[in-house]
Design a protein around this motif. Sequence first.
Motif, PDB file in Angstrom:
ATOM      1  N   CYS A 197      -1.371   6.981  -8.461  1.00  0.00           N
ATOM      2  CA  CYS A 197      -2.094   6.486  -7.404  1.00  0.00           C
ATOM      3  C   CYS A 197      -1.514   4.741  -8.815  1.00  0.00           C
ATOM      4  O   CYS A 197      -2.077   3.431  -7.884  1.00  0.00           O
ATOM      5  N   LYS A 227       0.649  -1.203   0.334  1.00  0.00           N
ATOM      6  CA  LYS A 227      -0.369   0.293   0.481  1.00  0.00           C
ATOM      7  C   LYS A 227       0.976   1.176   0.243  1.00  0.00           C
ATOM      8  O   LYS A 227       1.490   1.365   1.007  1.00  0.00           O
ATOM      9  N   ASN A 228       0.483   2.666  -0.571  1.00  0.00           N
ATOM     10  CA  ASN A 228       0.880   3.256  -0.496  1.00  0.00           C
ATOM     11  C   ASN A 228       0.430   3.765   0.770  1.00  0.00           C
ATOM     12  O   ASN A 228      -0.380   3.918   1.783  1.00  0.00           O
ATOM     13  N   GLY A 252      -3.988   2.743  -0.980  1.00  0.00           N
ATOM     14  CA  GLY A 252      -3.862   3.349  -0.355  1.00  0.00           C
ATOM     15  C   GLY A 252      -3.790   3.555   1.006  1.00  0.00           C
ATOM     16  O   GLY A 252      -4.835   3.414   1.194  1.00  0.00           O
TER      17      GLY A 252
END
Length: 169
Positions: A67, A2-3, A94
């Motif tokens: 993204c 995940k960001n 994210g």
Amino acid sequence: MKNIIFIGMPGAGKTTIGKEVARTLAWPFFDSDVRLRERIHRDIKELFRESEAAFRQEETETLRELCQKEGIVLSCGGGVIKKAENVALLKHGGFLIFLDRSLEAIASSVDQMGRPLLSASKNRLKELYDERYALYLAAADLHISVRGGIKETVEAVLAALREQGVVEG
């Protein structure tokens, strides 16, 4: 992977804290406003003079691009949460962290005249805070109150990310 995405008011510390978190994790760092300027080859103030809607559309396109990446730390502009489409893009890949800094601290450290949405009036910062606060809370996966300095805030963010299983170690 995940960001890690920072949201919050202008002057909350999103870029400063984001850069330090990225450095500590050895992840790439991106600032959505910087990337937007690079992408459209125009100044944000100039785009705002055209209209806020024009800026928000370019912001969404920039987020769409950012993204697509994985394993980045991203600092977003303060109004990113105003569009549900933006929040959906960010949440898809994210982990959103709301950096919550007091209005007094923001007002004392931010050049309000240098920011398009803050320069409109003396009370504009409070108006934006009141308008956005609930949106930040609703969008965030994690709420961090910025009370200490940079080092303390970065440590709090990293500890919370480890606790949440977003990062290891």
